[in-house]
Design an enzyme around this catalytic site. Structure first.
Site, PDB file in Angstrom:
ATOM      1  N   ALA A  13       0.681  -1.067  -0.108  1.00 33.38           N
ATOM      2  CA  ALA A  13      -0.096  -0.054  -0.219  1.00 33.38           C
ATOM      3  C   ALA A  13       1.004   1.340   0.118  1.00 33.38           C
ATOM      4  CB  ALA A  13      -0.836  -0.138   1.801  1.00 33.38           C
ATOM      5  N   ALA A  14       1.883   1.146  -0.787  1.00 27.24           N
ATOM      6  CA  ALA A  14       2.735   2.223  -0.580  1.00 27.24           C
ATOM      7  C   ALA A  14       2.827   3.279  -2.306  1.00 27.24           C
ATOM      8  CB  ALA A  14       4.260   1.908  -0.239  1.00 27.24           C
ATOM      9  N   ARG A  19      -3.804   8.407 -10.569  1.00 25.46           N
ATOM     10  CA  ARG A  19      -4.764   8.679 -11.520  1.00 25.46           C
ATOM     11  C   ARG A  19      -5.941   8.795 -10.358  1.00 25.46           C
ATOM     12  NH1 ARG A  19      -3.828   4.122 -14.666  1.00 25.46           N
ATOM     13  NH2 ARG A  19      -3.085   3.108 -13.129  1.00 25.46           N
ATOM     14  N   GLY A 130      -2.769  -3.480  -2.304  1.00 28.12           N
ATOM     15  CA  GLY A 130      -4.393  -3.243  -1.462  1.00 28.12           C
ATOM     16  C   GLY A 130      -5.231  -2.470  -1.956  1.00 28.12           C
ATOM     17  N   GLY A 168       0.248  -6.950 -15.831  1.00 27.12           N
ATOM     18  CA  GLY A 168       1.720  -8.375 -16.995  1.00 27.12           C
ATOM     19  C   GLY A 168       0.960  -9.613 -17.235  1.00 27.12           C
TER      20      GLY A 168
HETATM   21  C1  UD1 Z   1       1.427  -5.304 -10.709  1.00 27.86           C
HETATM   22  C2  UD1 Z   1       2.164  -6.407 -10.685  1.00 27.86           C
HETATM   23  C3  UD1 Z   1       1.509  -6.449 -12.189  1.00 27.86           C
HETATM   24  C4  UD1 Z   1       0.239  -6.904 -12.404  1.00 27.86           C
HETATM   25  C5  UD1 Z   1      -0.222  -5.660 -11.893  1.00 27.86           C
HETATM   26  C6  UD1 Z   1      -2.358  -6.103 -11.016  1.00 27.86           C
HETATM   27  C7  UD1 Z   1       4.450  -5.907 -11.193  1.00 27.86           C
HETATM   28  C8  UD1 Z   1       5.634  -5.223 -11.201  1.00 27.86           C
HETATM   29  N1  UD1 Z   1       3.245  -5.857 -11.841  1.00 27.86           N
HETATM   30  O1  UD1 Z   1       1.431  -4.121 -11.677  1.00 27.86           O
HETATM   31  O2  UD1 Z   1       2.066  -7.933 -13.343  1.00 27.86           O
HETATM   32  O3  UD1 Z   1      -0.380  -7.640 -13.159  1.00 27.86           O
HETATM   33  O4  UD1 Z   1       0.127  -5.129 -10.531  1.00 27.86           O
HETATM   34  O5  UD1 Z   1      -2.959  -6.048 -10.607  1.00 27.86           O
HETATM   35  O6  UD1 Z   1       4.341  -6.117 -10.336  1.00 27.86           O
HETATM   36  N2  UD1 Z   1       3.001  -0.350  -4.533  1.00 27.86           N
HETATM   37  C9  UD1 Z   1       4.147  -0.492  -3.227  1.00 27.86           C
HETATM   38  N3  UD1 Z   1       5.491   0.031  -3.931  1.00 27.86           N
HETATM   39  C10 UD1 Z   1       5.461   0.277  -4.590  1.00 27.86           C
HETATM   40  C11 UD1 Z   1       5.025   0.201  -6.036  1.00 27.86           C
HETATM   41  C12 UD1 Z   1       3.781  -0.292  -5.857  1.00 27.86           C
HETATM   42  O7  UD1 Z   1       3.890  -0.830  -2.550  1.00 27.86           O
HETATM   43  O8  UD1 Z   1       6.757   0.966  -4.807  1.00 27.86           O
HETATM   44  C13 UD1 Z   1       2.122  -1.138  -4.202  1.00 27.86           C
HETATM   45  C14 UD1 Z   1       0.478  -0.597  -4.430  1.00 27.86           C
HETATM   46  O9  UD1 Z   1       0.595   1.048  -3.851  1.00 27.86           O
HETATM   47  C15 UD1 Z   1      -0.184  -1.604  -5.390  1.00 27.86           C
HETATM   48  C16 UD1 Z   1       0.507  -2.483  -5.504  1.00 27.86           C
HETATM   49  O10 UD1 Z   1       1.950  -2.181  -5.229  1.00 27.86           O
HETATM   50  O11 UD1 Z   1      -1.003  -1.167  -4.493  1.00 27.86           O
HETATM   51  C17 UD1 Z   1       0.711  -2.879  -6.912  1.00 27.86           C
HETATM   52  O12 UD1 Z   1       1.489  -1.332  -7.936  1.00 27.86           O
HETATM   53  P1  UD1 Z   1       0.978  -1.357  -8.758  1.00 27.86           P
HETATM   54  O13 UD1 Z   1       1.893  -0.059  -9.492  1.00 27.86           O
HETATM   55  O14 UD1 Z   1      -0.392  -0.270  -9.761  1.00 27.86           O
HETATM   56  O15 UD1 Z   1       1.265  -2.524  -9.700  1.00 27.86           O
HETATM   57  P2  UD1 Z   1       0.778  -2.895 -11.861  1.00 27.86           P
HETATM   58  O16 UD1 Z   1       1.496  -1.710 -12.102  1.00 27.86           O
HETATM   59  O17 UD1 Z   1      -0.600  -2.092 -12.042  1.00 27.86           O
END
Ligand code: UD1
Ligand code: CA
Length: 523
Positions: A13-14, A19, A130, A168
């Site tokens: 949840a970081a 958007r 999250g 992904g």
């Molecule tokens: C991610 C997956 C993708 C998948 C998708 C599903 C990866 C690299 N990709 O992509 O394969 O299809 O989720 O929804 O994992 N978050 C953190 N710290 C960060 C980045 C993200 O805590 O540095 C958390 C976000 O708050 C979120 C979750 O991880 O809850 C997913 O992050 P997000 O950036 O939405 O990943 P996607 O690009 O959607």
């Protein structure tokens, strides 16, 4: 559940949630009465993990405070400046290791100081984003189970999407195992044609995860540490990575913007309403009925169109709610009816009737068979069994006994400009219409009050309280003081000598001649 509980759940949840275009962190936006994070924590609890870690960074304090409020034992893990889901999991894992070590230390101190302490967390870990609110505990439990039955190092929850743009892609081997996951922006044309998408929900063996994460680089389009990169590394180590495909894509859909928030909110609501109908609740119009996740309904409750039930609202059997009613944290007794009402923090007794156009504010306790009618506002008041406030009244900070009737258009004058005071009215009392109860004041059992009384002093049991003076009529006042007005003319006509029967017949004849079409007897 006969399932072996996972050692931990890590909730990611970081992320920023850009958007959403909101000052509120994405995971704190709400659907069905719970934040997105609240839904995820609720499902996480459903698989009974030993520990739950929530990884935070963007709006860290707000997200952490909310997580701890919902899950007091949650371990808050701060992600550092290195971006990506892989880094987030690494930070979560580090916080879990610390937690495991400090509880092992505490235990060792109690027993023998020489016992070696555990290196850190071991066993399967569930990883969740999250922002995936519809994922349910049952689906998670099935994922955890197939992880252990198949003896996988990693088990990924996937689904097939007609349009997997942005997600992904799951690249499989000839033997059906998952070879790797490629992000949309890093994918080749062949990989882009794959319709199986990564939900971002996994069960991972902590040893395999730890070892693979240490080897993940940032060589990708975003320069991030991708969690998904651990899959190919774990496979290269000779361990098993399998996917569980869910046929219900909504379960794994994430919220990225407010359009998805509304879509998933409506879908979750549809599922909640459907479940209640299957449990014996009549919902006349599911599309205009909104029920939060924590609301409790009984069989043979009827919900009419335009009704919203929020928070910890409970409705007992036989009750009818609506149409057009919004209730938050309201407890409704058996066979009560609540029509066109807005209410919160109240209790409505068995067989009571409320509405239409009634405003219930926190602290109302309406007894069995009680009645609150049209244009009545009540707060912080106990109203006993069978007592009625039928019309146009404000009752605040009052205690009313049983079987009492409050006359129309009455007000408890509870506020002196500085403090609030109580009005206490006994049982079987009959107060007149248009009374003002200037609190603090008491009206005894069986007492009456006259219409228009301003009750400034206590009325003893059985007494009649009246404050109005005798009525005085000043004859001819309108014609003398308001001459020439329509009221004066009407008064003059009314007070003139009545017409003789002949004069009345003449008047009717003249009227007919001037407007023959208006005479219903003319043909
Ligand atoms: C991610 C997956 C993708 C998948 C998708 C599903 C990866 C690299 N990709 O992509 O394969 O299809 O989720 O929804 O994992 N978050 C953190 N710290 C960060 C980045 C993200 O805590 O540095 C958390 C976000 O708050 C979120 C979750 O991880 O809850 C997913 O992050 P997000 O950036 O939405 O990943 P996607 O690009 O959607
Ligand atoms: Ca996402």
């Amino acid at each position: 559940m006969s399932l072996t509980p996972p050692a931990a759940v890590i909730v990611l949840a970081a992320g920023q949630g850009t958007r959403m275009k909101s000052a509120t962190p994405k995971v704190l936006h709400r659907i069905a009465g719970r934040s997105l994070l609240g839904h995820v924590l609720h499902s996480a609890r459903g698989v009974d993990p030993e520990r739950i870690a929530v990884v935070v960074r963007h709006e860290r304090d707000a997200v952490a405070a909310h997580a701890v409020e919902l899950e007091p034992k949650a371990i808050i893990a701060d992600q550092d400046a290195v971006p990506g889901t892989g880094r987030a999991v690494e930070c979560g894992l580090a916080a879990l290791d610390d937690a495991v070590q400090s509880s092992a230390l505490a235990e060792r101190d109690e027993r023998s100081p020489l016992q070696p302490i555990d290196a850190g967390l071991s066993g399967p870990i569930v990883i969740l984003a999250g922002d995936v609110p519809l994922l349910d505990a049952g689906t998670l439990a099935a994922l955890v189970e197939s992880h252990s039955v198949d003896q996988n190092a990693i088990t990924v929850l996937t689904t097939i999407l007609e349009d997997p743009t942005g997600y992904g892609r799951v690249v499989r081997d000839a033997d059906g195992q998952v070879a790797k996951i490629v992000e949309h922006r890093d994918a080749s044309p062949d990989e882009l044609a794959i319709k199986e998408m990564n939900s971002g929900v996994y069960v991972m063996d902590s040893e395999a995860l730890r070892s693979a994460l240490a080897r993940v680089d940032r060589e990708n389009d975003q320069g991030e540490v991708y969690l998904t990169d651990v899959i190919a590394l774990v496979r290269a180590d000779g361990q098993a990575v399998r996917a569980v495909v869910t046929e219900d894509p909504m379960l794994v859909e994430g919220v990225n913007d407010r359009v998805q928030l509304a879509t998933l909110g409506a879908e979750l609501n549809r599922r909640i309403v459907t479940e209640w109908m299957r449990a014996g609740v009549t919902v006349v119009d599911p599309s205009t009925t909104w029920i939060d996740g924590d609301v409790q309904l009984s069989p043979d409750v009827t919900i009419l169109p335009g009704t919203q039930l929020h928070g910890a609202t409970t409705v007992a059997t036989g009750a009818t709610i609506g149409p057009d009613t919004t209730l938050t944290d309201v407890e409704i007794g058996e066979n009560a009816t609540v029509i066109r009402t807005h209410g919160s923090g109240s209790r409505i007794g068995k067989g009571a009737t409320v509405g239409p156009f009634t405003y219930l504010r926190p602290g109302l306790d309406l007894g069995e068979r009680g009645k609150l009618g049209a244009f009545v506002e009540v707060k912080n008041s106990e109203i006993g069994a069978g007592s009625k406030v039928p019309h146009l009244s404000y009752i605040g900070d009052a205690t009313i006994g049983e079987e009492t009737n409050i006359g129309a258009a009455s007000v408890t004058v509870n506020y002196d400009g500085v403090n609030k005071h109580r009005t206490v009215i006994g049982s079987h009392a009959r107060t007149g219409a248009d009374n003002m109860f200037v609190a603090p004041v008491r009206v005894g059992d069986g007492a009456y009050t006259g219409a228009g009384t301003v009750v400034r002093r206590d009325v003893p049991a059985g007494a009649l309280g009246v404050t109005t003076g005798n009525q005085r009529n000043i004859e001819g006042w309108t014609t003398s003081r308001r001459p020439g007005t329509a009221a004066a003319e009407a008064a003059t006509r009314a007070t003139e000598q009545p017409l003789s029967p002949q004069a009345q017949a003449e008047a009717r004849r003249r009227q007919r001649e001037s407007a023959p079409g208006d005479d219903p007897t003319a043909s």
